[in-house]
Design an enzyme around this catalytic site. Structure first.
Site, PDB file in Angstrom:
ATOM      1  NE  ARG A  91       5.913  -0.571  10.214  1.00  0.00           N
ATOM      2  CZ  ARG A  91       4.779  -0.545   9.523  1.00  0.00           C
ATOM      3  NH1 ARG A  91       4.718   0.085   8.361  1.00  0.00           N
ATOM      4  NH2 ARG A  91       3.715  -1.152   9.985  1.00  0.00           N
ATOM      5  NE  ARG A  95       1.495  -5.093  11.688  1.00  0.00           N
ATOM      6  CZ  ARG A  95       2.602  -5.118  10.950  1.00  0.00           C
ATOM      7  NH1 ARG A  95       3.638  -5.838  11.332  1.00  0.00           N
ATOM      8  NH2 ARG A  95       2.660  -4.437   9.849  1.00  0.00           N
ATOM      9  CE  LYS A 103      -2.153  -1.289   3.802  1.00  0.00           C
ATOM     10  NZ  LYS A 103      -1.518  -2.608   4.000  1.00  0.00           N
ATOM     11  NE  ARG A 118       6.909  -2.834   6.718  1.00  0.00           N
ATOM     12  CZ  ARG A 118       5.579  -2.661   6.670  1.00  0.00           C
ATOM     13  NH1 ARG A 118       5.034  -2.017   5.643  1.00  0.00           N
ATOM     14  NH2 ARG A 118       4.806  -3.131   7.625  1.00  0.00           N
ATOM     15  NE  ARG A 159      -4.832  -0.653   9.190  1.00  0.00           N
ATOM     16  CZ  ARG A 159      -3.590  -0.969   9.454  1.00  0.00           C
ATOM     17  NH1 ARG A 159      -3.332  -1.938  10.282  1.00  0.00           N
ATOM     18  NH2 ARG A 159      -2.615  -0.301   8.910  1.00  0.00           N
TER      19      ARG A 159
END
Ligand SMILES: Nc1ncnc2c1ncn2[C@@H]1O[C@H](COP(=O)(O)OP(=O)(O)O)[C@@H](O)[C@H]1O
Ligand SMILES: [Mg+2]
Length: 192
Positions: free
Chosen positions: A135, A146, A14, A129, A90
């Site tokens: 992160r 998640r 995204k 990532r 969401r």
């Protein structure tokens, strides 16, 4: 005005595809994740509340999110080319709240673009990532939580947006350029 929800699981691309859309179309961008991470970095009260939820793989309460969203949305003015909503909504209540917020301004969602990516690929991208960006929520444990939240709370929005008549399915596997070409073809077919 082409307001767009860019939709997909964590790691679907995204953020990556939003950057391309901003560049080509001059859209505004609201990434609720980025807004929240900024608040956390700056140590604001909102940031401290948000961090607890994020580190636990949970969603931020709706009222809080919609307030943040409306504030950022209005900062683009009332005659923008379109705004990309990245990471929001969401849940179904959030989709209803977004619809209401836009309706109050005489605006609407022109398209919801769903980036479809298989689970193994999502895991691989997110672990990578996490290594590259640091992160704090990109570790295997939190990623699993998640993805579970995504499947139970977020994926039902696909049907919700189908009923709204604005759902567009895009295959999210391939190079960034290949996927962007698919997205651009959907955007170019939207009426102004
Ligand atoms: N088409 C792609 N192929 C491989 N990796 C990708 C692709 N698009 C994005 N990525 C990588 O996958 C990770 C997740 O992408 P991101 O745009 O942050 O997803 P999201 O915002 O949906 O969580 C990032 O590390 C990004 O560089
Ligand atoms: Mg993102």
């Amino acid at each position: 005005m082409k307001n767009i929800v860019i939709f997909g699981a964590p790691g679907a691309g995204k953020g990556t595809q939003s950057d391309k859309m901003i560049e080509k179309y001059g859209f505004g961008h609201i990434s609720t994740g980025d807004v929240l991470r900024n608040e956390i970095k700056n140590g604001t009260a909102l940031g401290k509340t948000a961090k607890g939820y994020i580190d636990n793989g949970q969603l931020i309460p709706d009222e809080l999110m919609v307030d943040i969203l409306a504030h950022v949305y209005d900062s683009f003015g009332s005659h923008h080319k379109g705004v990309i909503f990245d990471g929001f909504p969401r849940t179904t209540p959030q989709a209803e709240a977004l619809k209401k917020m836009l309706h109050e301004r005489g605006h609407k969602i022109a398209a919801m673009i769903e980036l479809a990516v298989p689970e193994e690929e999502l895991m691989a991208r997110l672990i990578n990532r996490g290594k590259e960006s640091g992160r704090s929520d990109d570790n295997e444990e939190t990623i699993k939580k998640r993805l579970n939240v995504y499947h139970t709370q977020t994926a039902p929005l696909i049907d919700w947006y189908k009923k709204e008549g604005v759902h567009h399915h895009v295959e999210g596997l391939g190079t960034v350029e290949e996927i962007f070409a698919r997205i651009a073809s959907e955007i170019d077919q939207l009426s102004e």
